[in-house]
Design a protein around this motif. Structure first.
Motif, PDB file in Angstrom:
ATOM      1  N   VAL A 250      41.348  37.463  46.769  1.00 46.07           N
ATOM      2  CA  VAL A 250      42.393  36.978  47.655  1.00 46.07           C
ATOM      3  C   VAL A 250      43.725  37.175  46.941  1.00 46.07           C
ATOM      4  CG1 VAL A 250      43.346  34.951  48.808  1.00 46.07           C
ATOM      5  CG2 VAL A 250      40.866  35.257  48.711  1.00 46.07           C
ATOM      6  N   ASP A 251      44.650  37.901  47.572  1.00 46.64           N
ATOM      7  CA  ASP A 251      45.963  38.135  46.978  1.00 46.64           C
ATOM      8  C   ASP A 251      47.009  37.235  47.626  1.00 46.64           C
ATOM      9  OD1 ASP A 251      44.763  40.040  45.500  1.00 46.64           O
ATOM     10  OD2 ASP A 251      45.585  41.766  46.605  1.00 46.64           O
ATOM     11  N   ILE A 252      47.754  36.543  46.792  1.00 48.49           N
ATOM     12  CA  ILE A 252      48.807  35.670  47.308  1.00 48.49           C
ATOM     13  C   ILE A 252      50.139  36.215  46.815  1.00 48.49           C
ATOM     14  CG2 ILE A 252      49.710  33.304  47.325  1.00 48.49           C
ATOM     15  CD1 ILE A 252      46.450  33.104  46.153  1.00 48.49           C
ATOM     16  N   ALA A 253      50.999  36.636  47.741  1.00 55.33           N
ATOM     17  CA  ALA A 253      52.275  37.220  47.341  1.00 55.33           C
ATOM     18  C   ALA A 253      53.408  36.583  48.136  1.00 55.33           C
ATOM     19  CB  ALA A 253      52.249  38.725  47.585  1.00 55.33           C
ATOM     20  N   ALA A 254      54.645  36.767  47.642  1.00 50.49           N
ATOM     21  CA  ALA A 254      55.798  36.245  48.370  1.00 50.49           C
ATOM     22  C   ALA A 254      56.997  37.124  48.082  1.00 50.49           C
ATOM     23  CB  ALA A 254      56.097  34.819  47.950  1.00 50.49           C
ATOM     24  N   GLU A 255      57.854  37.292  49.087  1.00 44.63           N
ATOM     25  CA  GLU A 255      59.077  38.064  48.864  1.00 44.63           C
ATOM     26  C   GLU A 255      60.187  37.540  49.745  1.00 44.63           C
ATOM     27  OE1 GLU A 255      58.536  42.063  50.168  1.00 44.63           O
ATOM     28  OE2 GLU A 255      57.586  41.467  52.035  1.00 44.63           O
ATOM     29  N   LYS A 256      61.431  37.930  49.386  1.00 44.76           N
ATOM     30  CA  LYS A 256      62.577  37.492  50.152  1.00 44.76           C
ATOM     31  C   LYS A 256      62.771  38.433  51.332  1.00 44.76           C
ATOM     32  CE  LYS A 256      67.289  36.147  49.616  1.00 44.76           C
ATOM     33  NZ  LYS A 256      68.520  36.762  49.344  1.00 44.76           N
ATOM     34  N   ARG A 257      62.992  37.866  52.515  1.00 45.84           N
ATOM     35  CA  ARG A 257      63.274  38.657  53.717  1.00 45.84           C
ATOM     36  C   ARG A 257      64.447  38.015  54.433  1.00 45.84           C
ATOM     37  NH1 ARG A 257      59.737  42.790  56.137  1.00 45.84           N
ATOM     38  NH2 ARG A 257      58.573  43.464  54.307  1.00 45.84           N
TER      39      ARG A 257
ATOM     40  N   ILE B 148      48.939  36.048  52.458  1.00 45.79           N
ATOM     41  CA  ILE B 148      47.668  35.695  51.838  1.00 45.79           C
ATOM     42  C   ILE B 148      46.609  36.632  52.405  1.00 45.79           C
ATOM     43  CG2 ILE B 148      45.896  33.895  51.696  1.00 45.79           C
ATOM     44  CD1 ILE B 148      48.476  31.977  51.790  1.00 45.79           C
ATOM     45  N   GLN B 149      46.153  37.542  51.534  1.00 47.52           N
ATOM     46  CA  GLN B 149      45.319  38.632  52.023  1.00 47.52           C
ATOM     47  C   GLN B 149      43.888  38.485  51.497  1.00 47.52           C
ATOM     48  OE1 GLN B 149      46.785  42.435  50.769  1.00 47.52           O
ATOM     49  NE2 GLN B 149      45.527  43.546  52.255  1.00 47.52           N
ATOM     50  N   ASP B 150      42.909  38.574  52.408  1.00 51.09           N
ATOM     51  CA  ASP B 150      41.527  38.502  51.949  1.00 51.09           C
ATOM     52  C   ASP B 150      40.768  39.768  52.345  1.00 51.09           C
ATOM     53  OD1 ASP B 150      40.292  38.348  54.537  1.00 51.09           O
ATOM     54  OD2 ASP B 150      40.799  36.221  54.637  1.00 51.09           O
ATOM     55  N   GLU B 151      39.550  39.900  51.819  1.00 56.36           N
ATOM     56  CA  GLU B 151      38.692  41.044  52.157  1.00 56.36           C
ATOM     57  C   GLU B 151      37.485  40.535  52.920  1.00 56.36           C
ATOM     58  OE1 GLU B 151      37.903  42.207  48.142  1.00 56.36           O
ATOM     59  OE2 GLU B 151      39.639  43.526  48.063  1.00 56.36           O
ATOM     60  N   GLY B 152      37.742  39.567  53.796  1.00 54.64           N
ATOM     61  CA  GLY B 152      36.645  38.841  54.420  1.00 54.64           C
ATOM     62  C   GLY B 152      36.127  39.432  55.718  1.00 54.64           C
ATOM     63  N   VAL B 153      35.556  38.559  56.541  1.00 50.20           N
ATOM     64  CA  VAL B 153      34.868  39.007  57.753  1.00 50.20           C
ATOM     65  C   VAL B 153      35.834  39.435  58.858  1.00 50.20           C
ATOM     66  CG1 VAL B 153      32.774  37.680  57.371  1.00 50.20           C
ATOM     67  CG2 VAL B 153      34.684  36.601  58.537  1.00 50.20           C
ATOM     68  N   GLY B 154      37.097  39.026  58.764  1.00 55.46           N
ATOM     69  CA  GLY B 154      38.065  39.404  59.780  1.00 55.46           C
ATOM     70  C   GLY B 154      37.907  38.588  61.050  1.00 55.46           C
TER      71      GLY B 154
ATOM     72  N   LEU C 267      45.220  27.938  54.156  1.00 55.51           N
ATOM     73  CA  LEU C 267      45.108  29.395  54.266  1.00 55.51           C
ATOM     74  C   LEU C 267      44.244  29.979  53.151  1.00 55.51           C
ATOM     75  CD1 LEU C 267      48.733  30.413  55.350  1.00 55.51           C
ATOM     76  CD2 LEU C 267      46.694  30.249  56.776  1.00 55.51           C
ATOM     77  N   ILE C 268      44.423  29.495  51.921  1.00 60.13           N
ATOM     78  CA  ILE C 268      43.637  30.050  50.806  1.00 60.13           C
ATOM     79  C   ILE C 268      42.175  29.604  50.922  1.00 60.13           C
ATOM     80  CG2 ILE C 268      43.402  30.198  48.288  1.00 60.13           C
ATOM     81  CD1 ILE C 268      46.420  29.827  48.088  1.00 60.13           C
ATOM     82  N   ASP C 269      41.975  28.347  51.331  1.00 59.74           N
ATOM     83  CA  ASP C 269      40.625  27.836  51.545  1.00 59.74           C
ATOM     84  C   ASP C 269      39.866  28.698  52.575  1.00 59.74           C
ATOM     85  OD1 ASP C 269      38.949  25.207  51.063  1.00 59.74           O
ATOM     86  OD2 ASP C 269      38.801  25.656  53.195  1.00 59.74           O
ATOM     87  N   ASN C 270      40.549  29.014  53.668  1.00 59.11           N
ATOM     88  CA  ASN C 270      39.945  29.920  54.668  1.00 59.11           C
ATOM     89  C   ASN C 270      39.618  31.279  54.062  1.00 59.11           C
ATOM     90  OD1 ASN C 270      39.954  28.192  56.790  1.00 59.11           O
ATOM     91  ND2 ASN C 270      41.751  29.066  57.810  1.00 59.11           N
ATOM     92  N   ALA C 271      40.609  31.822  53.325  1.00 58.82           N
ATOM     93  CA  ALA C 271      40.437  33.156  52.754  1.00 58.82           C
ATOM     94  C   ALA C 271      39.220  33.189  51.828  1.00 58.82           C
ATOM     95  CB  ALA C 271      41.702  33.565  51.992  1.00 58.82           C
ATOM     96  N   ILE C 272      38.999  32.099  51.097  1.00 61.00           N
ATOM     97  CA  ILE C 272      37.828  32.037  50.208  1.00 61.00           C
ATOM     98  C   ILE C 272      36.549  31.922  51.026  1.00 61.00           C
ATOM     99  CG2 ILE C 272      36.642  30.671  48.440  1.00 61.00           C
ATOM    100  CD1 ILE C 272      39.425  29.729  47.502  1.00 61.00           C
ATOM    101  N   LYS C 273      36.560  30.967  51.961  1.00 57.91           N
ATOM    102  CA  LYS C 273      35.341  30.663  52.720  1.00 57.91           C
ATOM    103  C   LYS C 273      34.856  31.843  53.543  1.00 57.91           C
ATOM    104  CE  LYS C 273      36.272  26.819  54.892  1.00 57.91           C
ATOM    105  NZ  LYS C 273      36.417  25.471  55.398  1.00 57.91           N
TER     106      LYS C 273
END
Lengths: 317, 133
Positions: free
Chosen positions: A231-238, A246-252, A217-223
């Motif tokens: 690229v922001d990587i976050a985690a929380e309890k649900r 894993i959030q990117d500002e990429g091409v979508g 996922l992070i590799d994709n987000a970078i590429k």
């Protein structure tokens, strides 16, 4: 379920167990069932036909023809399954050959290259030579990754993806991956922000597989970033799960192609324009791992603005 | 006297590693990297001669491939663990097979560690070896 497992251990049917074929697709087992069915049919047609007619010849004729028909139909079906068994056998053999025969020369190449790069008692390479050695290393690694991905896909399709579920710390897994991928991020002008807080509950997962999910996922987000970004990587309890994003500002991902994104070998049109390297196997593998981990994976995406991938895996109890 | 000699030998002699692997290029690269670290490395190119060599040289550690000519790695492992003389020598299986069945089998037959070659850099392999001897 238990009964089928026990039957699977009988030497006669062992071949199917070995090649991961369910009992109801196992030719030798089906042949055995067919035999029982045929005996049953013979007895019942005999009983019925003795009631219909007094002539023993006709009774015999009816009995024989019914069992013959059952036998022919059954044999044809069993033969079909036999082909399936052969195909599966070939796949298993392919995995063995690919993992050994293809990866052995690649390992040699990798190690010899490592040795040259470290000096290893030989003269240390010049700066310029080092650049070419890096090219060899990167291509070698790409090829190994491709083979490993193909092997994983084959394993997934055979329903044979081994998962060793143990309590794991999602933050340390993410940290490792971020550390490994930082050089790639830097080369692409991308900043990786690890925003996972300490003290999050442990998840029940397979450490190696979980690492693979993050890496893909992070590799994709970078590429698929547009030359620069973060690229922001976050985690929380649900509830009973930990949700990672894993959030990117990429091409979508274009709307029309969003439904295909987890399919094997699929790559979206805009990505093909942007980045030709990639096999379209990453997300297929991610989904298979998360499914096997009793979790779920999904995404939100806006073309030209970015994509956020989410996955949830259960908390260890 | 013998004990003292033995003790000194153990302490100051370079540690001896036997590498049973049929691929000469891997022998050469890993062998060299280990020699750089001060180990002495002996190599065998098939299972049978590897097993014979273990009995003669008593290495401190054995690196064992699984797919080998003449006698495969599983058979070598079994023989090693059957013999009281060689039972205690740690064995690292170094192979490219990675099915869970193969891993489980190797570990249950007494391998100390199982490494998939393609997944490790040369340095990482050396590090794993250093952890043991």
């Amino acid at each position: 379920m238990n009964v089928t497992k026990i039957i699977g251990k009988i030497p006669f049917f062992k071949e199917c167990d070995q090649y991961n074929i369910s009992l109801w697709q196992c030719p030798s087992f089906l042949f055995f069932i067919l035999g029982l069915l045929n005996i049953g049919a013979m007895i019942s047609t005999y009983i019925i036909s003795t009631r219909l007619t007094e002539e023993p010849e006709i009774t015999a004729l009816i009995t024989i023809s019914v069992s013959l028909v059952i036998f022919i139909i059954g044999t044809v079906i069993v033969q079909g399954f036999d082909k399936l068994l052969q195909a599966n056998k070939m796949k298993t053999e392919f995995i063995r050959i690919a993992s050994h025969q293809l990866r052995t020369p690649l390992s040699s190449l990798r190690w010899a290259n490592d040795l040259l790069m470290q000096g290893g008692g030989l003269s240390k390479p010049t700066h310029e030579q080092e650049e070419y050695l890096e090219i060899i290393r990167d291509s070698n690694q790409r090829m190994l990754k491709l083979i490993n991905d193909l092997l994983d896909v084959t394993k997934i399709e055979m329903g044979n993806l081994p998962m060793e579920l143990k309590p794991a710390d999602i933050k340390s897994v993410a940290q490792e991956v971020v550390f490994d991928l930082n050089p790639l991020a830097k080369a692409n002008n991308v900043v990786l922000n690890l925003k996972i807080k300490d003290g999050l509950s442990l998840v029940l997962s397979d450490q190696e597989k979980c690492k693979m999910v993050f890496t893909n996922l992070i590799d994709n987000a970078i590429k698929y970033n547009k030359g620069k970004g973060s690229v922001d990587i976050a985690a929380e309890k649900r509830g009973d799960f930990i949700r990672v994003s894993i959030q990117d500002e990429g091409v979508g991902i274009p709307k029309a192609q969003q439904k295909n994104i987890f399919q094997k070998f699929f790559r979206s049109d805009n990505i093909m324009k942007h980045q030709t390297v990639g096999t379209g196997l990453g997300l297929f593998i991610v989904k298979a791992i998360i499914d096997a981990n009793k979790g779920r994976v999904w995404f939100e995406s806006q073309e030209d603005e970015g994509t956020t991938f989410y996955f949830e895996i259960p908390i260890a109890k | 006297m013998f004990f003292i000699n033995n003790f000194l030998a153990r302490k100051y002699m370079p540690k001896l590693i036997l590498f049973i692997e049929d691929e000469p290029t891997l022998q050469k690269t890993l062998g060299r990297a280990l020699e750089q670290e001060g180990y002495e490395v002996q190599s065998a190119l098939d299972g049978q001669s590897g097993l014979a060599l273990v009995k003669r040289i008593k290495p401190n550690l054995i690196l064992l491939d699984l797919i080998l000519p003449k006698m495969d790695g599983f058979a070598v492992l079994k023989e090693l663990k059957k013999d009281a003389d060689t039972k205690e020598i740690p064995v690292i299986v170094l192979t490219n097979l990675e099915s869970p069945q193969d891993i489980e089998r190797a570990l249950s037959e007494g391998a100390t560690n199982y490494l998939v070659k393609a997944n490790y850099e040369l340095n990482d392999v050396v590090k794993k070896i250093k952890e043991l001897v």
